[in-house]
Design an enzyme around this catalytic site. Sequence first.
Site, PDB file in Angstrom:
ATOM      1  N   LYS A  20     -14.493  39.007  60.728  1.00 41.54           N
ATOM      2  CA  LYS A  20     -13.420  38.983  59.721  1.00 41.54           C
ATOM      3  C   LYS A  20     -13.139  37.545  59.299  1.00 41.54           C
ATOM      4  O   LYS A  20     -13.124  36.637  60.135  1.00 41.54           O
ATOM      5  CB  LYS A  20     -12.168  39.637  60.326  1.00 41.54           C
ATOM      6  CG  LYS A  20     -11.011  39.835  59.360  1.00 41.54           C
ATOM      7  CD  LYS A  20      -9.864  40.571  60.066  1.00 41.54           C
ATOM      8  CE  LYS A  20      -8.653  40.769  59.170  1.00 41.54           C
ATOM      9  NZ  LYS A  20      -7.546  41.448  59.884  1.00 41.54           N
ATOM     10  N   SER A  63      -5.409  45.221  57.313  1.00 41.02           N
ATOM     11  CA  SER A  63      -6.013  44.193  56.489  1.00 41.02           C
ATOM     12  C   SER A  63      -7.518  44.057  56.706  1.00 41.02           C
ATOM     13  O   SER A  63      -8.199  43.492  55.873  1.00 41.02           O
ATOM     14  CB  SER A  63      -5.347  42.849  56.784  1.00 41.02           C
ATOM     15  OG  SER A  63      -5.586  42.476  58.144  1.00 41.02           O
ATOM     16  N   SER A 123      -4.115  46.288  61.860  1.00 41.68           N
ATOM     17  CA  SER A 123      -5.235  45.952  60.961  1.00 41.68           C
ATOM     18  C   SER A 123      -6.632  46.174  61.526  1.00 41.68           C
ATOM     19  O   SER A 123      -7.612  46.042  60.799  1.00 41.68           O
ATOM     20  CB  SER A 123      -5.118  44.506  60.493  1.00 41.68           C
ATOM     21  OG  SER A 123      -4.072  44.413  59.572  1.00 41.68           O
TER      22      SER A 123
END
Length: 523
Positions: A89, A164, A188
């Site tokens: 990420k 997210s 997330s």
Amino acid sequence: MPGRHAAGPSSELTRLSAAELAEALRAGRVTSVEVTQAHLDRIAAVDGAVHAFLHVSAQDALATARDVDARRAAGEELHPLAGVPVAVKDVVVTKGMPTTAGSRILEGWVPPYDATLVERLRAARMPILGKTNMDEFAMGSSTEHSAYGTTHNPWDLERIPGGSGGGSAAAVAAFEAPLAIGTDTGGSIRQPGAVTGTVGVKPTYGGVSRYGLVALASSLDQAGPVTRTVLDSALLHEVIGGHDPRDSTSLTDALPDLVGAARRGATGDLTGVRVGIVDELNGEGYSDGVRARFDESVALLREAGAEVVHVSCPHFGYALAAYYLILPSEASSNLAKFDGMRFGLRVEPEDGPVTAERVMAATRGAGFGDEVKRRIILGTYALSAGYYDAYYGSAQKVRTLIQQDFAAAFEQADVLVSPTAPTTAFRLGEKLDDPLAMYLNDIATIPANLAGVPGMSVPNGLSDDGLPVGFQILAPARADDRLYRVGAALEALLESGWGHPLLAEAPELPTTVTVPTTEESIR
Ligand code: GLN
């Protein structure tokens, strides 16, 4: 599951789990270059439609793969996951590889160091495929707040992949990466897992180093694995977890035996395990399809020998409100470092004097998106002298009550369970203009962050709309192994009923070779 696929042509390599790839590499049936190239080819073919990646680091990944193959050929003893690729990420800093956290304000910033967890991936010699898309500074539940365009859910490209960390979940669900790293401040990792049919784990707070994460809310943030099987999450968790002296909140105890727990769970025997259904996380607001899958999964756990009880956590109803005071407060402080001087973007005012204050204002005005500005304003307000006790102080008291609810519930049960998210993936744009509706996606995931306890989302079937549903398992702090035992048992029981992993049902993706596979950023 071992034996599910044979390591065959390169397109099939992307269908294997990390455990299967590791075994094929160890046995010499395939090379890391072949495995890594197969994933880069898959990214090139489908990421034009999915947009899971912000940056593909093909040269770096292939260099690691070549090195692993040479070492293996020379007979060197390697880490079990050596040569198995991973996506990271974009909120995790990577030396020499762009890191934007989904924000314009970090555009062009290339970190001079690796996060501890990245150092550990490199030490295990895992090729890093690239950086995945996310809501700006990890604020959101749909990845629509990314400054670089949204990610699409591989199950239905018109729908959100969660957030997210929608990029990491979509990359794994679309077979672009066997493994990915996410971060979870309020859900997330777990909510994207639920809506994409992938496994996601938020470790115990302090279980994985935060050194080198672009901080959102420091008392809530945890990095963790995003995978297609529970065993793969355990394998990846063991690579990145454990004490780090560079993170003052890092736990000093040794990690529990996560892989052992997953293997034990896969036998499908849960005799003696007490499973608590959290009554506050399973009623109004959860869709019929989500509740139906939840009830069926609980029945399976009972059949596997678990003792199922109901527990009440009376303060969970205040968790969302407390979170949306604590998170913006911490975020407003953490984001103050983006001032136009130190990192990334610098914007000078169009007219008038170029003072430090005016450059800061112009940079933040241009570099931060609406959701980030909304939370900075909220957080600054909540922390201001006249309101501190009323807002931030009250929220911290609620946090203590939630911790006490967990403590009482874990007296009655070894793990707690609930649906991970109230609905399946919603349509892109559906909640973008309604922040409160967006925030409600995290109603079931936020309590774990407020209390620091670990949580996992396991795919547990499709809703009546044909989209994946997630089952959440929560355990006491430091007992992450319980998640793996119960999660692997549920996965094994479900797959023996379906006859295949859930992702085998995912629709084909349009393939268009439009994406660069060199060291280029995709924006
Ligand atoms: N969706 C939640 C939020 O917007 C969770 C974010 C996260 O876990 N990073 O804050």
